[in-house]
Design a protein around this motif. Structure first.
Motif, short mmCIF file in Angstrom:
data_model
loop_
_atom_site.label_atom_id
_atom_site.label_comp_id
_atom_site.label_asym_id
_atom_site.label_seq_id
_atom_site.Cartn_x
_atom_site.Cartn_y
_atom_site.Cartn_z
N LEU A 144 0.84 -1.20 0.00
CA LEU A 144 0.00 0.00 0.00
C LEU A 144 0.88 1.26 0.00
O LEU A 144 0.57 2.23 -0.69
CB LEU A 144 -0.95 -0.02 1.20
N GLN A 196 1.91 1.89 -3.42
CA GLN A 196 0.80 2.43 -4.22
C GLN A 196 0.63 3.93 -3.96
O GLN A 196 0.39 4.70 -4.90
CB GLN A 196 -0.49 1.68 -3.91
N GLU A 204 -11.05 9.53 8.15
CA GLU A 204 -10.95 8.21 7.52
C GLU A 204 -9.93 7.38 8.29
O GLU A 204 -8.75 7.71 8.30
CB GLU A 204 -10.51 8.35 6.06
N SER A 223 -9.01 4.17 7.74
CA SER A 223 -8.39 3.09 6.99
C SER A 223 -7.50 3.63 5.87
O SER A 223 -7.96 4.40 5.03
CB SER A 223 -9.47 2.19 6.38
N ARG A 275 -6.32 1.84 3.42
CA ARG A 275 -6.83 1.26 2.18
C ARG A 275 -8.00 2.07 1.63
O ARG A 275 -8.04 2.41 0.46
CB ARG A 275 -7.25 -0.21 2.42
N ARG A 276 -8.96 2.41 2.49
CA ARG A 276 -10.12 3.19 2.03
C ARG A 276 -9.71 4.60 1.62
O ARG A 276 -10.26 5.16 0.67
CB ARG A 276 -11.22 3.21 3.09
N TYR A 277 -8.73 5.16 2.32
CA TYR A 277 -8.24 6.49 1.95
C TYR A 277 -7.61 6.44 0.55
O TYR A 277 -7.89 7.30 -0.29
CB TYR A 277 -7.22 6.97 2.99
N PHE A 278 -6.80 5.42 0.30
CA PHE A 278 -6.20 5.27 -1.03
C PHE A 278 -7.28 5.11 -2.09
O PHE A 278 -7.23 5.76 -3.15
CB PHE A 278 -5.24 4.08 -1.06
N GLU A 279 -8.25 4.27 -1.82
CA GLU A 279 -9.34 4.05 -2.78
C GLU A 279 -10.09 5.35 -3.06
O GLU A 279 -10.50 5.62 -4.19
CB GLU A 279 -10.28 2.96 -2.27
N HIS A 280 -10.27 6.16 -2.02
CA HIS A 280 -10.92 7.47 -2.20
C HIS A 280 -10.06 8.36 -3.09
O HIS A 280 -10.59 9.04 -3.99
CB HIS A 280 -11.16 8.12 -0.84
N VAL A 339 -7.97 7.62 -5.46
CA VAL A 339 -7.94 7.22 -6.86
C VAL A 339 -9.32 7.24 -7.51
O VAL A 339 -9.43 7.09 -8.72
CB VAL A 339 -7.27 5.84 -7.06
N SER A 340 -10.35 7.44 -6.70
CA SER A 340 -11.70 7.52 -7.26
C SER A 340 -11.91 8.90 -7.89
O SER A 340 -11.17 9.84 -7.63
CB SER A 340 -12.76 7.30 -6.17
#
Length: 92
Positions: A9, A12, A46, A48, A50-55, A57-58
């Motif tokens: 992560l 990433q 936030e 997490s 992982r969820r922060y990263f997903e946010h 890149v969204s």
């Protein structure tokens, strides 16, 4: 805070920031990255990574990504402190 921060992560996050900003992460910046991410994550509540990263890149995370990049950059330049650079400018 959820400690789901892994080497994969981290890589990433580094790749994302390098791709979007051109900032190159040396060893010092990599060590500071997690702390900086935690501060930015706290701001948007936030827990997490992982969820922060997903946010980020969204499509909805573009403003948040800009805020992260602004936060982790020093916004300082040594150009104006180096007299030899001014001498080069004078000659050109």
């Amino acid at each position: 805070m959820n400690d789901d921060y892994t080497p994969i992560l981290e890589r990433q996050f580094v790749q994302l920031v390098e791709q979007k900003s051109g900032i190159v992460f040396d060893a010092v910046k990599r060590r500071e990255l997690k702390k900086n991410l935690e501060l930015c994550m706290r701001e948007i509540q936030e827990p997490s990574f992982r969820r922060y990263f997903e946010h980020l890149v969204s499509g909805e995370g573009q403003d948040t990504l800009k805020q992260l990049i602004n936060f982790i950059t020093i916004n300082e330049t040594y150009f104006f402190r180096d007299k030899s650079l001014f001498r080069v400018l004078e000659k050109k």
